[in-house]
Design a protein around this motif. Structure first.
Motif, short mmCIF file in Angstrom:
data_model
loop_
_atom_site.label_atom_id
_atom_site.label_comp_id
_atom_site.label_asym_id
_atom_site.label_seq_id
_atom_site.Cartn_x
_atom_site.Cartn_y
_atom_site.Cartn_z
N LEU A 1 0.78 -1.15 -0.09
CA LEU A 1 0.22 -0.07 0.05
C LEU A 1 0.93 1.33 -0.13
O LEU A 1 0.44 2.17 -0.61
CB LEU A 1 -0.94 0.09 1.22
N GLY B 1 0.68 3.85 -3.21
CA GLY B 1 0.18 5.12 -2.92
C GLY B 1 1.26 6.07 -3.25
O GLY B 1 1.06 7.10 -3.78
N GLN C 1 0.69 8.99 -6.16
CA GLN C 1 0.64 10.41 -5.91
C GLN C 1 1.53 11.11 -7.05
O GLN C 1 1.24 12.40 -7.38
CB GLN C 1 1.22 10.82 -4.21
N SER D 1 -4.59 8.10 -3.48
CA SER D 1 -4.25 6.60 -2.75
C SER D 1 -5.14 5.62 -3.30
O SER D 1 -6.18 5.84 -3.82
CB SER D 1 -4.07 6.76 -1.37
N THR E 1 -8.43 6.57 -1.70
CA THR E 1 -9.10 7.40 -2.01
C THR E 1 -9.85 7.58 -3.59
O THR E 1 -10.58 8.24 -3.98
CB THR E 1 -8.50 9.00 -1.69
N ALA F 1 -1.93 -2.67 -5.01
CA ALA F 1 -3.12 -2.46 -4.08
C ALA F 1 -4.15 -3.44 -4.20
O ALA F 1 -4.93 -3.87 -3.15
CB ALA F 1 -3.79 -0.96 -4.83
N GLY G 1 -1.58 4.17 2.43
CA GLY G 1 -1.28 4.44 1.25
C GLY G 1 -1.43 5.90 0.98
O GLY G 1 -0.68 6.29 0.18
N LEU G 2 -2.13 6.60 1.73
CA LEU G 2 -2.34 7.94 1.61
C LEU G 2 -1.20 8.62 2.45
O LEU G 2 -0.54 9.32 1.88
CB LEU G 2 -3.53 8.46 2.37
#
Lengths: 379, 261
Positions: free
Chosen positions: A115, A119, A123, A132, A135, A295, A309-310
């Motif tokens: 993750l 992520g 990004q 991510s 999201t 993911a 991931g964010l």
């Protein structure tokens, strides 16, 4: 043969434009220009600092990993653990380690790695700090796939899989489907990464609505299963699952690191990167494929774990900057560390119970996140 | 096939359309000789940036673009990147990387054996642009103008034959505008570069460019030596303004705009 390397070697000998043309940096009059030795030293210490950060994260990960093995209802000392790992000593301890604690701990680390890396790449290629797998709808799609299996017993593509396997397979298929859809939008709209982000957000809401619809018609038992699944947990870890996730990470991450230069160039701006010879479209698509695989597998096995991931990429950016040779491994390791810490909390916060790790990732990750991100940048 | 310092840049006729809208209509460029600065002029939406992007190979166009014998238009991007450096109009984003690092990334050179050479090269460019003191500061701590200078350093550090700059002065204060133009003049002459700059300031073009191309609605209004391009007649056609070219007290031409035509 008139490439950059030739020019670079004799760069220091081309004549200065004219003595008077150098621009004085009016905004910082006192700052002296560094000479080459200073600059080289500063560059080297920057690289050294990155290695120190990586090693520190690795050490912390080692510590949390051992804590993860040591803590639990059955009290095991560090020597018991190592003996059990080597297949010696008490049979009960061996069972606890090999059947319960080790799979959880390893699964947590691998999920965090997948993750975090996914992520970080996401990004970069979407040029959006809010991107991510969670999201942009990959997790929501996986949850919908899982709910189809759990509530409607829908397992068409894999009739030979039963129970949990079908849930994971469904989740994987839907997560891959969502990333292919993101990918298709990226292809259609070319470079407009904002469109991809909007589309991802639309996916989140669509799949959440679909899951809610299924929850509404679900029986009570199925509903409970689903809610537990969506909370995210590494307690479903088995060695075959670990093998699959490990394989995915081992195959994908070398490709990520090989694209490190292109991804870094992309951070300087898309057109700039293109003029440096980066095939922006191809880099973006290849990256999206890597993200999908990582993911989708992670989410299929562990449910929706949103925070990692964010946040891991933000932590990495703060710790080592955005040279992707350092940024990608740091984001991956930060992901591992958050998940490893979260697993400790999930297994020990409520005595005798294993909390869904999805609940605690945010709780454990937030202090770490705030500590790194809200810290005033060193100048 | 090797580009020598004497190979001029030629292109066209180039036609580029977005959907049914024609952005460029049969525009020919050059031959632009090495060691010269060419200003691309024109009103908003006249096709300047599109033309520059096409020369950089970032926009698909139908015409040939060549540097001497080398057909730039047919080269793959990585090949082409060895000859052309392009700086887009957008400022470099405020990312978490040090200025010097970004220049090294642009040079794509990290063979550690020659690292000190590369760093020396990058540092030389930074100090020519007057931002050596920013070498170890992060881009997300810099002002827009400082980032624009960093972006310019990234393009210059690649030691291109063809340097394509889209409004490199837009975020700079008055002094830096002139200083950057002087650095560009010096580098263009000493390296024998072909420098093409999209400019909004006709005064800067008059004083610092050798040649100019004036575009309007995707067509070339005029091209040639800058003093022959920037004339009242051409400005009326391209911008719809009444303007005069006067000789200032130092003997150089200056532009006075009286109003809308």
């Amino acid at each position: 043969m008139d490439g950059d390397s030739d020019d670079v070697t004799n760069a220091s000998c081309f004549p200065k434009a004219s003595p008077g043309t150098s621009i004085s940096d009016a905004s910082r009059p006192a700052a002296p220009s560094p000479d080459i030795e200073t600059a080289l030293g500063a560059y080297r210490s920057l690289q050294r600092r990155r290695i120190v950060v990586l090693l520190t994260l690795l050490a912390l990960l080692g510590v949390t990993f051992v804590i993860n093995l040591a803590l639990g209802p059955a009290r095991l000392g560090v020597d018991d653990i190592f003996r059990a790992l080597l297949g010696q000593g008490d049979a009960g301890a061996q069972t606890i380690i090999w059947r319960l604690r080790l799979p959880y701990a390893v699964m947590a680390v691998l999920t965090g790695l997948a993750l975090g890396l996914a992520g970080a790449e996401m990004q970069t290629i979407l040029d959006n700090p809010l991107a991510s797998p969670f999201t942009l709808g990959l997790s929501a799609a996986a949850a919908f796939g899982a709910s189809l299996a759990i509530i409607l017993d829908w397992r068409l593509p894999f009739p030979f899989l039963s129970g949990e396997g079908a849930v994971a397979a469904n989740a994987f298929l839907f997560a891959i489907g969502a990333s292919l859809a993101l990918d298709a939008v990226a292809r259609l709209r070319g470079s407009a990464s904002n469109t991809v982000v909007m589309f991802g957000i639309a996916l989140v809401f669509t799949f959440q609505a679909c899951v809610a619809l299924l929850q509404f018609v679900a029986s009570e038992d199925a509903l409970q299963d689903l809610i537990f699944w969506t909370m995210g947990s590494v307690t479903r870890a088995t060695w075959p699952k670990i093998g699959a996730l490990l394989l995915a990470c081992a195959i994908v991450s070398p490709f990520s690191l090989r694209s490190a230069w292109a991804l870094t160039a992309l951070r300087l701006g898309e057109d700039r990167a293109a003029s440096m010879g980066v095939d922006v479209r191809r880099v973006r698509l290849a990256s999206l494929m890597r993200i999908s695989i990582l993911a989708a597998i992670a989410v299929a096995f562990s449910g929706t774990i949103g925070f990692v991931g964010l946040v891991a990429p933000h932590i990495a950016r703060r710790l080592v900057g955005e040279d992707h040779r350092a940024y990608l491994p740091t984001a991956a390791l930060s992901g591992c560390l958050i998940m490893s810490g979260a697993t400790i909390a999930a297994r020990n916060l409520v005595p005798g119970q294993v909390l869904p790790v999805g609940i605690v990732t945010a709780l454990v990750g937030i202090p770490f996140f705030l500590g790194v991100v809200l810290r005033r940048p060193a100048t | 096939m090797k580009a020598t310092a004497y190979d001029p840049l030629t292109a066209g006729p180039l036609t580029i359309s977005y959907g049914r809208r024609r952005i460029l209509d049969g525009v020919t460029v050059g031959p632009l000789p090495p060691g010269s600065i060419t200003a691309l002029l024109g009103s908003n939406g006249s096709g300047k940036s599109t033309l520059l992007g096409a020369l950089a190979g970032l926009k698909a166009s139908d015409g040939a673009i060549s540097l001497g014998d080398i057909a730039l238009g047919t080269l793959a991007l990585p090949e082409r990147a060895r000859y052309c450096a392009y700086m887009p109009q957008t400022l470099p984003p405020p990312i978490r990387m040090q200025t010097l690092e970004t220049v090294l990334v642009a040079m794509r050179t990290d063979h550690s054996s020659r690292r000190s050479n590369h760093i020396a090269h990058a540092l030389k460019i930074l100090s020519d642009l007057g931002i050596a003191s920013l070498a170890h500061r992060y881009l997300d701590e810099l002002s827009g103008g400082q980032r624009q200078l960093a972006g310019l350093a990234q393009a210059l550090a690649r030691s291109p034959r063809v340097l394509l700059l889209d409004e490199p002065l837009s975020a700079l204060d008055l002094r830096h505008q002139f200083e950057v133009m002087d650095v560009l003049r010096g580098e263009t002459a000493s390296r024998g570069m072909i420098t093409v700059i999209v400019l909004h300031d006709l005064g800067v073009a008059l004083r610092r460019a050798d040649q100019a191309m004036l575009l309007a609605d995707g067509h070339v209004v005029s091209a040639g030596p800058v003093s022959e391009v920037v004339t009242p007649e051409h400005l009326r056609r391209a911008f719809g303004v009444e303007a005069r070219i006067e000789i200032s007290s130092d003997g150089r031409p200056m532009l006075l705009v009286d109003g809308v035509a």
